[in-house]
Design a protein around this motif. Sequence first.
Motif, PDB file in Angstrom:
ATOM      1  N   ILE A 155      43.221  -2.709 -35.301  1.00 46.86           N
ATOM      2  CA  ILE A 155      44.574  -3.227 -35.081  1.00 46.86           C
ATOM      3  C   ILE A 155      44.563  -4.735 -35.312  1.00 46.86           C
ATOM      4  O   ILE A 155      43.561  -5.422 -35.085  1.00 46.86           O
ATOM      5  CB  ILE A 155      45.070  -2.903 -33.656  1.00 46.86           C
ATOM      6  CG1 ILE A 155      44.128  -3.492 -32.602  1.00 46.86           C
ATOM      7  CG2 ILE A 155      45.202  -1.408 -33.467  1.00 46.86           C
ATOM      8  CD1 ILE A 155      44.613  -3.295 -31.185  1.00 46.86           C
ATOM      9  N   GLU A 156      45.681  -5.231 -35.810  1.00 42.70           N
ATOM     10  CA  GLU A 156      45.814  -6.664 -36.101  1.00 42.70           C
ATOM     11  C   GLU A 156      46.458  -7.374 -34.925  1.00 42.70           C
ATOM     12  O   GLU A 156      47.401  -6.878 -34.319  1.00 42.70           O
ATOM     13  CB  GLU A 156      46.652  -6.869 -37.364  1.00 42.70           C
ATOM     14  CG  GLU A 156      46.003  -6.316 -38.630  1.00 42.70           C
ATOM     15  CD  GLU A 156      46.835  -6.592 -39.873  1.00 42.70           C
ATOM     16  OE1 GLU A 156      47.995  -7.025 -39.699  1.00 42.70           O
ATOM     17  OE2 GLU A 156      46.333  -6.379 -40.988  1.00 42.70           O
ATOM     18  N   GLU A 157      45.911  -8.554 -34.612  1.00 42.01           N
ATOM     19  CA  GLU A 157      46.422  -9.365 -33.526  1.00 42.01           C
ATOM     20  C   GLU A 157      46.536 -10.826 -33.967  1.00 42.01           C
ATOM     21  O   GLU A 157      45.854 -11.260 -34.910  1.00 42.01           O
ATOM     22  CB  GLU A 157      45.517  -9.266 -32.294  1.00 42.01           C
ATOM     23  CG  GLU A 157      45.507  -7.914 -31.623  1.00 42.01           C
ATOM     24  CD  GLU A 157      44.642  -7.906 -30.382  1.00 42.01           C
ATOM     25  OE1 GLU A 157      43.869  -8.883 -30.217  1.00 42.01           O
ATOM     26  OE2 GLU A 157      44.720  -6.952 -29.594  1.00 42.01           O
ATOM     27  N   GLN A 158      47.382 -11.564 -33.260  1.00 45.23           N
ATOM     28  CA  GLN A 158      47.549 -12.987 -33.539  1.00 45.23           C
ATOM     29  C   GLN A 158      46.396 -13.749 -32.911  1.00 45.23           C
ATOM     30  O   GLN A 158      46.135 -13.640 -31.712  1.00 45.23           O
ATOM     31  CB  GLN A 158      48.889 -13.482 -32.973  1.00 45.23           C
ATOM     32  CG  GLN A 158      49.245 -14.904 -33.362  1.00 45.23           C
ATOM     33  CD  GLN A 158      49.681 -15.019 -34.823  1.00 45.23           C
ATOM     34  OE1 GLN A 158      50.217 -14.058 -35.363  1.00 45.23           O
ATOM     35  NE2 GLN A 158      49.458 -16.169 -35.418  1.00 45.23           N
ATOM     36  N   GLY A 161      46.794 -17.399 -37.388  1.00 42.90           N
ATOM     37  CA  GLY A 161      46.211 -16.421 -38.288  1.00 42.90           C
ATOM     38  C   GLY A 161      46.163 -15.043 -37.651  1.00 42.90           C
ATOM     39  O   GLY A 161      46.575 -14.830 -36.505  1.00 42.90           O
ATOM     40  N   ILE A 162      45.632 -14.090 -38.417  1.00 43.21           N
ATOM     41  CA  ILE A 162      45.562 -12.713 -37.985  1.00 43.21           C
ATOM     42  C   ILE A 162      44.100 -12.278 -37.909  1.00 43.21           C
ATOM     43  O   ILE A 162      43.317 -12.559 -38.821  1.00 43.21           O
ATOM     44  CB  ILE A 162      46.327 -11.776 -38.950  1.00 43.21           C
ATOM     45  CG1 ILE A 162      47.796 -12.199 -39.041  1.00 43.21           C
ATOM     46  CG2 ILE A 162      46.231 -10.331 -38.494  1.00 43.21           C
ATOM     47  CD1 ILE A 162      48.569 -12.068 -37.754  1.00 43.21           C
ATOM     48  N   ILE A 163      43.750 -11.626 -36.823  1.00 45.01           N
ATOM     49  CA  ILE A 163      42.405 -11.078 -36.681  1.00 45.01           C
ATOM     50  C   ILE A 163      42.511  -9.585 -36.426  1.00 45.01           C
ATOM     51  O   ILE A 163      43.546  -9.090 -35.970  1.00 45.01           O
ATOM     52  CB  ILE A 163      41.629 -11.761 -35.534  1.00 45.01           C
ATOM     53  CG1 ILE A 163      42.359 -11.530 -34.201  1.00 45.01           C
ATOM     54  CG2 ILE A 163      41.427 -13.233 -35.814  1.00 45.01           C
ATOM     55  CD1 ILE A 163      41.561 -12.016 -33.012  1.00 45.01           C
ATOM     56  N   GLN A 164      41.455  -8.872 -36.755  1.00 43.76           N
ATOM     57  CA  GLN A 164      41.398  -7.439 -36.516  1.00 43.76           C
ATOM     58  C   GLN A 164      40.340  -7.135 -35.455  1.00 43.76           C
ATOM     59  O   GLN A 164      39.257  -7.719 -35.466  1.00 43.76           O
ATOM     60  CB  GLN A 164      41.058  -6.681 -37.805  1.00 43.76           C
ATOM     61  CG  GLN A 164      42.178  -6.657 -38.827  1.00 43.76           C
ATOM     62  CD  GLN A 164      41.843  -5.766 -40.005  1.00 43.76           C
ATOM     63  OE1 GLN A 164      40.681  -5.490 -40.277  1.00 43.76           O
ATOM     64  NE2 GLN A 164      42.853  -5.307 -40.708  1.00 43.76           N
ATOM     65  N   ARG A 165      40.680  -6.263 -34.567  1.00 44.16           N
ATOM     66  CA  ARG A 165      39.723  -5.830 -33.565  1.00 44.16           C
ATOM     67  C   ARG A 165      39.757  -4.308 -33.473  1.00 44.16           C
ATOM     68  O   ARG A 165      40.796  -3.676 -33.705  1.00 44.16           O
ATOM     69  CB  ARG A 165      40.032  -6.450 -32.201  1.00 44.16           C
ATOM     70  CG  ARG A 165      41.291  -5.930 -31.536  1.00 44.16           C
ATOM     71  CD  ARG A 165      41.432  -6.493 -30.131  1.00 44.16           C
ATOM     72  NE  ARG A 165      42.595  -5.963 -29.440  1.00 44.16           N
ATOM     73  CZ  ARG A 165      42.596  -4.811 -28.778  1.00 44.16           C
ATOM     74  NH1 ARG A 165      41.504  -4.069 -28.733  1.00 44.16           N
ATOM     75  NH2 ARG A 165      43.701  -4.395 -28.162  1.00 44.16           N
ATOM     76  N   PRO A 166      38.627  -3.691 -33.140  1.00 44.35           N
ATOM     77  CA  PRO A 166      38.596  -2.227 -33.064  1.00 44.35           C
ATOM     78  C   PRO A 166      39.292  -1.716 -31.806  1.00 44.35           C
ATOM     79  O   PRO A 166      39.238  -2.335 -30.747  1.00 44.35           O
ATOM     80  CB  PRO A 166      37.097  -1.916 -33.044  1.00 44.35           C
ATOM     81  CG  PRO A 166      36.472  -3.134 -32.455  1.00 44.35           C
ATOM     82  CD  PRO A 166      37.305  -4.294 -32.896  1.00 44.35           C
TER      83      PRO A 166
END
Length: 539
Positions: A186-189, A194-199
């Motif tokens: 899922i993408e988070e701020q 910017g945008i980061i992805q975390r599982p």
Amino acid sequence: MDRLQETWYRATGRADLAEALSAERRTVDFLQESISDLEARMYEPGWQELTASAAQEFSREGLRQITAVCRVMAIKSPLIKRGLSLRQAYVWGKGVEITARDPKVNQVVQEFLDDEGNQRAFFGATARQQNELSLGTDGNLFVALFTNPTTGRVQIRKVPWDEITDVIANPEDKSDPWFYRHQTWIEEQAPGGGIIQRPRVVYFPALGYRPTTRPRNVRDRHTGAPVEVRWDAPMVHIKVNALDGWAFGVGDAYAAVDWAHAYKDFLTDWARLIKALSRYAWKLTSKGSKQAQARTRLAEAASRSASGESNYAGATAVLPPDMMLEALPKTGATIDSESGRPLAAMAATAMDVPVTMLLGDPGVTGARATAETLDTPTEMMAENRRAVWKEAKTAILRHVIASSVRAPQGALRGTITQTGAREQLKLRGRAEATVDIVWPDVHEIDPLQLIEAIFKADQTTYLPPLVVARLLLQALGVQDVDEILKDLTGPDGAFVPPGVTAGQVAVDRFRRGEDPAPVTGGDEQSPDDDQNAGDARGS
């Protein structure tokens, strides 16, 4: 000991026995050497590497690569695409009939099957083809049963195979799955922009695993962090081609990929050879200045194709007397396209389909008897795959029935008892939860023969009228058999002959000493209600 006995035979003049004993000893020595040689070969590096890879399951990343290759080949390779299409046609080409024996249970089952979302995900014609293709390329299919705890309504949805990263099984029994690990990104701020992805990890319980204590969160086996458990969405895992103890399956197309590549390369080389042989059709030999004249005359003729390509098929080679141009000798060699048929046969074998059907060309092996002989194992393959689907559908429908019983607003009534981590369902009264899943016969049988067999079976008076009516409708190929049977069934689920009014049936029941209320729309008392009424009268 044998040598001493042989010497004694020779010394006593019994040479025939001595020779027989010597021959027997040589045979034993030869067999012992042969077995030792075979055992030694098993320790060669190639065999050791092969057995070592078979001793353990493919890694999750390795399965992902295998799946990616099979998916591409299912689109690009004509052999793989045709083979998977044949498997789909054999298994699902004639559809399937699903009905419950009890009328109330059947109503719940049919509402579940007719749901638009469930049709789109699992039970529709398009969904059946896609799911069978998934088993052909991925070897695995995961579906989650999202269940409403209040109404008991079940929504079935497919979960991408790529997102299931692990299977957590019973520590004491690997064949007993408990949870399926589902991981998405899922993408988070990000705090700094910017945008980061975390599982995001969620555990789905395996269908049928319902322990008494159901914690909302469990500790992830990979990260150790607490993860959510979706107890309201048990998961069904359908896998094929898995060895004993494997958590995941392998696609049907995997064993055929290499041979499909080999057949494609053969046809490519054969087409290139034919094109090369067709460049020159004539040979002209001349001396001295006559060569220049010949070249001039040939140049005046059409020396290029319509597209402007030179050296097209049928060109002429002008050579001096001391030079020769000829194709490689074909004596003893076969360069026709049929030479690659064994490669296609290996691809057909890998996917359990006849090579005649895989190539769409009977060729030299297309005799009727041969085709029927090749078709019988394919029909057995289809029956085996149907059994896999039947097992999965039966488990899903059992959950649908149990959910309707468990829900406060469910349509069914009964009891659910806990036995360890599993549950046992019993419906109220004489109702049964049995669901019949019937595929039409793979063999083409004359409908007249079927009808005659059903008619003779009906004359034995051992078959219920509804069963006879269903068999007749199926033999005639009638669609929506359940809708027609509704018109032949009374409110209590009893058979009502066509043309007979409900009043006549009620009168007949009354004359037999039976309660006519169910036929006229009244409520039929269950055995429990009769018992309660008796208790009330006694008090």
